[in-house]
Write an enzyme that holds these catalytic residues in place. Structure first.
Site, short mmCIF file in Angstrom:
data_model
loop_
_atom_site.label_atom_id
_atom_site.label_comp_id
_atom_site.label_asym_id
_atom_site.label_seq_id
_atom_site.Cartn_x
_atom_site.Cartn_y
_atom_site.Cartn_z
CE LYS A 1 -4.23 -1.99 1.60
NZ LYS A 1 -3.74 -3.58 1.82
C1 LIG Z 1 -4.07 -4.45 1.19
C2 LIG Z 1 -3.59 -5.78 1.27
C3 LIG Z 1 -3.99 -6.83 0.26
C4 LIG Z 1 -5.38 -6.58 -0.59
O1 LIG Z 1 -5.27 -5.85 -1.58
P1 LIG Z 1 -6.52 -5.13 -2.41
O2 LIG Z 1 -6.36 -4.17 -3.24
O3 LIG Z 1 -7.56 -4.94 -1.36
O4 LIG Z 1 -6.98 -6.28 -3.38
C5 LIG Z 1 -3.35 -7.94 0.10
N1 LIG Z 1 -2.17 -8.06 0.76
C6 LIG Z 1 -1.56 -7.16 1.69
C7 LIG Z 1 -0.48 -7.40 2.57
C8 LIG Z 1 -2.50 -6.12 1.76
O5 LIG Z 1 -2.12 -5.14 2.97
#
Ligand SMILES: *Cc1c(COP(=O)(O)O)cnc(C)c1O
Length: 473
Positions: A113
């Site tokens: 993120k």
């Molecule tokens: C947020 C997250 C996901 C999922 O991603 P999306 O964009 O919601 O599909 C997968 N793995 C980790 C470690 C995350 O922080």
């Protein structure tokens, strides 16, 4: 470039207008009117660009209301070796012949993120300064989103963050990451309740329109288009690295550990732009609402009671907030149809069924999508197997991806699994699989012992509002 709402609202908006907004006024999600098309000559030109220049080239196709020099400077300032650990920013790690991990988790909070949120922090600061405005970001987190938002917004002018989390329920590492921030514009509110209580309070505050306007309350959730478009860049960067030796026409596939469909939706956009992606493999954990859709054509939203707490917790979702964007393209951008699926059918029965729709029959051929799911036992076995065979420790979410990727390999087509977090964030399952703690990246030694800046409050809307009022002076 103009943006429209998936639910057919007549207004068209420019990038900076939707940057600080969440949903469109009709409850839809914003998408560009069309996807810019990238031809082979452009791909060849972009192949050897440093990451921040590649980011500028792609973002400038979608952002035409920020002067080019300013956007260039924002990209250069965001994607640095200092923040992301390597010159490549998202280096590929080869596990096996034609099988790679793309390292997206070397930013400040060790999850993917950061890739988008770091850009969002700089875009927010830029746009708020240009308008002479301020923004108070109110959010709820059970882990990765909240910390990525705080590390992106810390010290930024014009922005304050009020992040609620369920008191005592995040992993010790995640708590230490968030609560050790000492920046005056970051406020951690640990509420005595569960994650759903935090989310309900955020919703209640946002629904108080007068309060929302008076205190300029905003969000940074994953439906924000700016986050999505920032993620498009690393699909191009992964493709360039995996095809460095092969001939330039060859395709690659990606596997994406998915929750809210934000990450893989960026892959869909990259593919629609013409990036030679063969397959987009969507991986879920036990919360398989998306895997069910791609296998059967039925999208069935889960209840809270039907949402499992798993060892890949950032994928524990009951509905996928970005999924509407993909379905809009799937049904040929037919906004009234899309609206009837999401606004009417979901509201009435919690599900819709596209299994007999001609578009669904094309989902693999036209859009490249396939899917699979993984369980706790799969995760543990995959972490163990990956360590034994390649000496690499992967986190639980990435393990879901590796497990499902192996079920969808095509000879001659490189497979890139997106590494969405580092194992240290989810240490308990690593210990279960390997019998030892995962390695701590430099700079994270002993963060649990740092002084903490957090306020514990009852899970009460009025108390949270009063806290915001008192800290907005
Ligand atoms: C947020 C997250 C996901 C999922 O991603 P999306 O964009 O919601 O599909 C997968 N793995 C980790 C470690 C995350 O922080």
């Amino acid at each position: 470039m103009l943006y429209l709402s998936t639910r057919g609202h007549p207004d068209r908006k420019r990038f900076c207008e939707i940057l600080l907004e969440g949903l469109a006024p009709d409850g839809g999600l914003y998408l560009p009117e069309s996807y810019p098309q990238i031809d082979a000559a452009t791909l060849a030109k972009w192949r050897d660009l440093p990451y921040h220049e590649l980011a500028f080239e792609i973002l400038s196709l979608y952002i035409d209301d920020v002067p080019a020099d300013d956007l260039k400077a924002i990209c250069r300032k965001t994607y640095t070796q200092e923040v992301f650990g390597t010159k490549e920013i998202v280096p590929l790690k080869r596990l096996d012949e034609g099988f790679y991990l793309e390292a997206l988790s070397n930013g400040p909070t060790l999850a993917f993120k950061d890739m988008a949120m770091q850009l969002l922090g700089n875009l927010f600061e830029y746009e708020l300064a240009r308008r002479g405005e301020e923004l108070n970001i109110l959010g709820a987190t059970s882990g990765d989103t909240g910390s990525a938002a705080e590390y992106a917004m810390r010290g930024k002018k014009g922005v304050r963050v009020f992040m609620t989390s369920p008191n005592g329920r995040m992993s010790p590492f995640q708590q230490a990451q968030m609560f050790s921030l000492q920046d005056a514009n970051i406020h951690n509110l640990a509420l005595d309740g569960v994650f759903d209580d935090c989310q309900d309070i955020v919703k209640a505050v946002s629904n108080d329109l007068e309060f929302k306007r008076k205190y300029r309350i905003g969000t940074v959730n994953s439906i924000n288009w700016a986050r999505l478009v920032a993620q498009v860049v690393y699909y191009f960067a992964g493709y360039f690295q995996a095809t460095r030796q092969a001939n330039a026409a060859s395709k690659v596939s990606f596997t994406v550990p998915s929750g809210n469909f934000g990450n893989i939706c960026a892959g869909h956009v990259a593919r629609m732009m013409g990036l030679p992606i063969d397959t987009l493999v969507l991986a879920t954990n036990e919360n398989n609402v998306l895997d069910e859709f791609f296998r059967t054509g039925v999208y069935r939203v889960r209840t809270a009671a039907d949402t499992h707490e798993t060892s890949s917790p950032s994928m524990d979702i009951s509905k996928a907030s970005n999924f509407e964007r993909f379905v809009f393209d799937l049904v040929g951008r037919d906004a009234p149809r899309l609206k009837s699926l999401f606004a009417d059918q979901i509201a009435a029965s919690g599900q819709f069924d596209l299994s007999r729709d001609p578009a669904f029959a094309q989902i693999r051929a036209r859009f490249g999508f396939v899917s699979g799911s993984s369980t706790h036992a799969d995760r543990v076995a995959t972490i163990r197997d990956t360590f034994k065979r390649f000496g690499v420790t992967i986190d639980t979410h990435t393990a879901d991806g590796v497990k499902v990727a192996r079920e969808h390999l095509t000879p001659g087509v490189p497979m890139i699994v997106l590494e969405t977090a580092l194992p240290i964030k989810f240490a308990a399952t690593i210990v279960e699989a390997l019998g030892h703690e995962p390695q701590r990246p430099a700079g994270f030694a002993n963060i649990e012992a740092l002084p903490r800046r957090v306020t514990v409050l009852p899970a009460d809307v009025q108390v949270v509002k009063s806290f915001i009022e008192a800290h907005c002076a």
